[in-house]
Scaffold this motif. Structure first.
Motif, PDB file in Angstrom:
ATOM      1  N   HIS A  62       0.858  -1.185   0.000  1.00 34.37           N
ATOM      2  CA  HIS A  62       0.000   0.000   0.000  1.00 34.37           C
ATOM      3  C   HIS A  62       0.896   1.237   0.000  1.00 34.37           C
ATOM      4  O   HIS A  62       1.842   1.319   0.786  1.00 34.37           O
ATOM      5  CB  HIS A  62      -0.896   0.006   1.246  1.00 34.37           C
ATOM      6  CG  HIS A  62      -1.695  -1.236   1.393  1.00 34.37           C
ATOM      7  ND1 HIS A  62      -2.847  -1.464   0.682  1.00 34.37           N
ATOM      8  CD2 HIS A  62      -1.497  -2.346   2.160  1.00 34.37           C
ATOM      9  CE1 HIS A  62      -3.325  -2.661   0.999  1.00 34.37           C
ATOM     10  NE2 HIS A  62      -2.530  -3.205   1.892  1.00 34.37           N
ATOM     11  N   ILE A  63       0.572   2.170  -0.868  1.00 34.17           N
ATOM     12  CA  ILE A  63       1.361   3.393  -0.983  1.00 34.17           C
ATOM     13  C   ILE A  63       0.427   4.571  -0.695  1.00 34.17           C
ATOM     14  O   ILE A  63      -0.599   4.721  -1.359  1.00 34.17           O
ATOM     15  CB  ILE A  63       1.968   3.545  -2.396  1.00 34.17           C
ATOM     16  CG1 ILE A  63       2.657   2.254  -2.840  1.00 34.17           C
ATOM     17  CG2 ILE A  63       2.936   4.722  -2.439  1.00 34.17           C
ATOM     18  CD1 ILE A  63       2.843   2.150  -4.335  1.00 34.17           C
ATOM     19  N   ASP A  64       0.770   5.372   0.287  1.00 36.21           N
ATOM     20  CA  ASP A  64       0.000   6.568   0.632  1.00 36.21           C
ATOM     21  C   ASP A  64       0.822   7.764   0.158  1.00 36.21           C
ATOM     22  O   ASP A  64       1.934   7.980   0.635  1.00 36.21           O
ATOM     23  CB  ASP A  64      -0.241   6.635   2.141  1.00 36.21           C
ATOM     24  CG  ASP A  64      -1.194   7.750   2.493  1.00 36.21           C
ATOM     25  OD1 ASP A  64      -2.411   7.501   2.457  1.00 36.21           O
ATOM     26  OD2 ASP A  64      -0.725   8.866   2.785  1.00 36.21           O
ATOM     27  N   GLY A  70       9.591  16.301  -6.257  1.00 40.56           N
ATOM     28  CA  GLY A  70      10.964  16.413  -5.783  1.00 40.56           C
ATOM     29  C   GLY A  70      11.956  15.963  -6.838  1.00 40.56           C
ATOM     30  O   GLY A  70      11.767  16.234  -8.021  1.00 40.56           O
ATOM     31  N   GLN A  71      12.959  15.244  -6.417  1.00 42.92           N
ATOM     32  CA  GLN A  71      14.056  14.844  -7.298  1.00 42.92           C
ATOM     33  C   GLN A  71      13.617  13.713  -8.239  1.00 42.92           C
ATOM     34  O   GLN A  71      13.244  12.632  -7.772  1.00 42.92           O
ATOM     35  CB  GLN A  71      15.254  14.381  -6.472  1.00 42.92           C
ATOM     36  CG  GLN A  71      15.839  15.440  -5.591  1.00 42.92           C
ATOM     37  CD  GLN A  71      16.919  14.898  -4.671  1.00 42.92           C
ATOM     38  OE1 GLN A  71      17.223  13.717  -4.643  1.00 42.92           O
ATOM     39  NE2 GLN A  71      17.498  15.791  -3.879  1.00 42.92           N
ATOM     40  N   PRO A  72      13.693  13.956  -9.553  1.00 39.26           N
ATOM     41  CA  PRO A  72      13.284  12.914 -10.500  1.00 39.26           C
ATOM     42  C   PRO A  72      14.083  11.617 -10.351  1.00 39.26           C
ATOM     43  O   PRO A  72      13.520  10.530 -10.440  1.00 39.26           O
ATOM     44  CB  PRO A  72      13.520  13.541 -11.877  1.00 39.26           C
ATOM     45  CG  PRO A  72      13.594  14.998 -11.646  1.00 39.26           C
ATOM     46  CD  PRO A  72      14.076  15.192 -10.241  1.00 39.26           C
ATOM     47  N   GLY A  73      15.382  11.713 -10.118  1.00 35.62           N
ATOM     48  CA  GLY A  73      16.194  10.502  -9.980  1.00 35.62           C
ATOM     49  C   GLY A  73      15.739   9.628  -8.828  1.00 35.62           C
ATOM     50  O   GLY A  73      15.645   8.402  -8.961  1.00 35.62           O
ATOM     51  N   ALA A  74      15.438  10.236  -7.687  1.00 38.53           N
ATOM     52  CA  ALA A  74      14.952   9.480  -6.529  1.00 38.53           C
ATOM     53  C   ALA A  74      13.593   8.859  -6.840  1.00 38.53           C
ATOM     54  O   ALA A  74      13.328   7.709  -6.473  1.00 38.53           O
ATOM     55  CB  ALA A  74      14.875  10.381  -5.300  1.00 38.53           C
ATOM     56  N   ALA A  75      12.724   9.602  -7.520  1.00 35.41           N
ATOM     57  CA  ALA A  75      11.399   9.075  -7.874  1.00 35.41           C
ATOM     58  C   ALA A  75      11.517   7.899  -8.836  1.00 35.41           C
ATOM     59  O   ALA A  75      10.790   6.908  -8.707  1.00 35.41           O
ATOM     60  CB  ALA A  75      10.539  10.185  -8.479  1.00 35.41           C
ATOM     61  N   ILE A  76      12.430   7.981  -9.799  1.00 33.26           N
ATOM     62  CA  ILE A  76      12.644   6.867 -10.733  1.00 33.26           C
ATOM     63  C   ILE A  76      13.116   5.628  -9.978  1.00 33.26           C
ATOM     64  O   ILE A  76      12.632   4.515 -10.221  1.00 33.26           O
ATOM     65  CB  ILE A  76      13.651   7.276 -11.830  1.00 33.26           C
ATOM     66  CG1 ILE A  76      13.023   8.316 -12.759  1.00 33.26           C
ATOM     67  CG2 ILE A  76      14.134   6.054 -12.618  1.00 33.26           C
ATOM     68  CD1 ILE A  76      14.017   9.016 -13.681  1.00 33.26           C
ATOM     69  N   ASP A  77      14.026   5.802  -9.032  1.00 32.66           N
ATOM     70  CA  ASP A  77      14.520   4.674  -8.240  1.00 32.66           C
ATOM     71  C   ASP A  77      13.388   4.046  -7.416  1.00 32.66           C
ATOM     72  O   ASP A  77      13.293   2.817  -7.312  1.00 32.66           O
ATOM     73  CB  ASP A  77      15.642   5.119  -7.303  1.00 32.66           C
ATOM     74  CG  ASP A  77      16.918   5.501  -8.037  1.00 32.66           C
ATOM     75  OD1 ASP A  77      17.068   5.143  -9.228  1.00 32.66           O
ATOM     76  OD2 ASP A  77      17.764   6.163  -7.398  1.00 32.66           O
ATOM     77  N   LEU A 103       4.945   9.835 -10.725  1.00 34.15           N
ATOM     78  CA  LEU A 103       5.704   8.682 -11.231  1.00 34.15           C
ATOM     79  C   LEU A 103       5.622   7.526 -10.233  1.00 34.15           C
ATOM     80  O   LEU A 103       5.390   6.374 -10.617  1.00 34.15           O
ATOM     81  CB  LEU A 103       7.159   9.074 -11.486  1.00 34.15           C
ATOM     82  CG  LEU A 103       8.097   7.950 -11.897  1.00 34.15           C
ATOM     83  CD1 LEU A 103       7.664   7.326 -13.210  1.00 34.15           C
ATOM     84  CD2 LEU A 103       9.517   8.478 -11.999  1.00 34.15           C
ATOM     85  N   ILE A 104       5.786   7.814  -8.956  1.00 31.33           N
ATOM     86  CA  ILE A 104       5.717   6.781  -7.924  1.00 31.33           C
ATOM     87  C   ILE A 104       4.317   6.163  -7.894  1.00 31.33           C
ATOM     88  O   ILE A 104       4.171   4.938  -7.813  1.00 31.33           O
ATOM     89  CB  ILE A 104       6.117   7.352  -6.556  1.00 31.33           C
ATOM     90  CG1 ILE A 104       7.588   7.788  -6.596  1.00 31.33           C
ATOM     91  CG2 ILE A 104       5.864   6.338  -5.445  1.00 31.33           C
ATOM     92  CD1 ILE A 104       8.037   8.593  -5.402  1.00 31.33           C
ATOM     93  N   ALA A 105       3.295   6.983  -7.988  1.00 31.70           N
ATOM     94  CA  ALA A 105       1.921   6.468  -7.986  1.00 31.70           C
ATOM     95  C   ALA A 105       1.688   5.492  -9.135  1.00 31.70           C
ATOM     96  O   ALA A 105       0.972   4.498  -8.979  1.00 31.70           O
ATOM     97  CB  ALA A 105       0.924   7.628  -8.074  1.00 31.70           C
ATOM     98  N   MET A 106       2.321   5.741 -10.271  1.00 33.30           N
ATOM     99  CA  MET A 106       2.094   4.903 -11.436  1.00 33.30           C
ATOM    100  C   MET A 106       2.640   3.494 -11.276  1.00 33.30           C
ATOM    101  O   MET A 106       2.293   2.599 -12.038  1.00 33.30           O
ATOM    102  CB  MET A 106       2.681   5.565 -12.692  1.00 33.30           C
ATOM    103  CG  MET A 106       2.044   6.892 -13.058  1.00 33.30           C
ATOM    104  SD  MET A 106       0.228   6.875 -13.095  1.00 33.30           S
ATOM    105  CE  MET A 106      -0.090   5.720 -14.416  1.00 33.30           C
ATOM    106  N   ALA A 107       3.457   3.248 -10.270  1.00 33.70           N
ATOM    107  CA  ALA A 107       3.964   1.895 -10.027  1.00 33.70           C
ATOM    108  C   ALA A 107       2.880   0.996  -9.423  1.00 33.70           C
ATOM    109  O   ALA A 107       3.012  -0.226  -9.458  1.00 33.70           O
ATOM    110  CB  ALA A 107       5.180   1.940  -9.109  1.00 33.70           C
ATOM    111  N   ALA A 108       1.828   1.582  -8.885  1.00 31.17           N
ATOM    112  CA  ALA A 108       0.737   0.792  -8.294  1.00 31.17           C
ATOM    113  C   ALA A 108      -0.179   0.264  -9.396  1.00 31.17           C
ATOM    114  O   ALA A 108      -0.397   0.928 -10.412  1.00 31.17           O
ATOM    115  CB  ALA A 108      -0.061   1.652  -7.315  1.00 31.17           C
TER     116      ALA A 108
END
Length: 196
Positions: A62-64, A70-77, A103-108
């Motif tokens: 679960h991701i809240d 913020g930093q695109p590189g961190a979000a990609i990781d 970007l992070i949300a799209m991993a769900a």
């Protein structure tokens, strides 16, 4: 061409190992919650890595999300870590997902926005480092990278939603948040629901 490693949901070895661990009762916690709140940076990435490592075989992720980006590189990781995590279900509750947070949300696999959530998809931006003298070549290289990042983000959104990339390229032209109806129509989110 170099592209973002957008991963797939088809990771048989990892999923098979996780299923075996769960069936043998050594799977650890049944679920894991990732709180992506505030600005995304390398410390956010490190917290996510630690949480996933501590619950290697959880069946539910679960991701809240309540972040302005913020930093695109961190979000990609973070995206790559979530997409490759062997959970059976991956859900995101979006309170605010702006810029890199989207970007992070799209991993769900299932994305739910709360009423009034801000979801902002816009073109990437950058600033010259203070104290450095930026030549035309440096500006051009930065512009090329930012254009590449925009293209890759639209491509990733298209793959994760099934919506043509052109829809996202058009939406990126604005600095305004996308309407939740637009997000629903374009499968950025799957539902709008009040979740506490």
């Amino acid at each position: 061409m170099i592209g973002l490693d957008i991963g797939t949901d088809d990771q048989p070895l990892s999923r098979a190992e996780a299923e075996l661990a769960r069936s043998e009762g050594r799977g650890g916690p049944q679920d894991v919650l990732l709180a992506i709140h505030g600005e995304i940076d390398t410390s956010t990435r490190d917290r996510v890595y630690a949480a996933l490592e501590a619950a290697q075989f959880a069946a539910e992720l679960h991701i809240d999300i309540d972040s302005c980006g913020g930093q695109p590189g961190a979000a990609i990781d973070i995206y790559a870590a979530i997409i490759s995590y062997p959970a059976i279900t991956k859900t995101a509750v979006i309170r605010n997902a702006e810029s890199a947070a989207l970007l992070i949300a799209m991993a769900a696999d299932h994305r739910c926005a709360v009423p009034g959530a801000r979801i902002t998809l816009h073109r990437a931006a950058g600033e010259p480092e203070p104290g450095l003298r930026w030549t035309a070549d440096m500006h051009a290289a930065s512009a090329d990278f930012l254009n590449w990042l925009d293209t890759e983000m639209a491509r990733l959104l298209a793959i994760r939603t099934g919506t043509p990339g052109e829809a996202f390229e058009t939406e990126m032209q604005s600095e305004d948040s996308s309407s939740l109806v637009w997000c629903l129509d374009n499968r950025v989110i799957h539902e709008i629901r009040d979740i506490k």
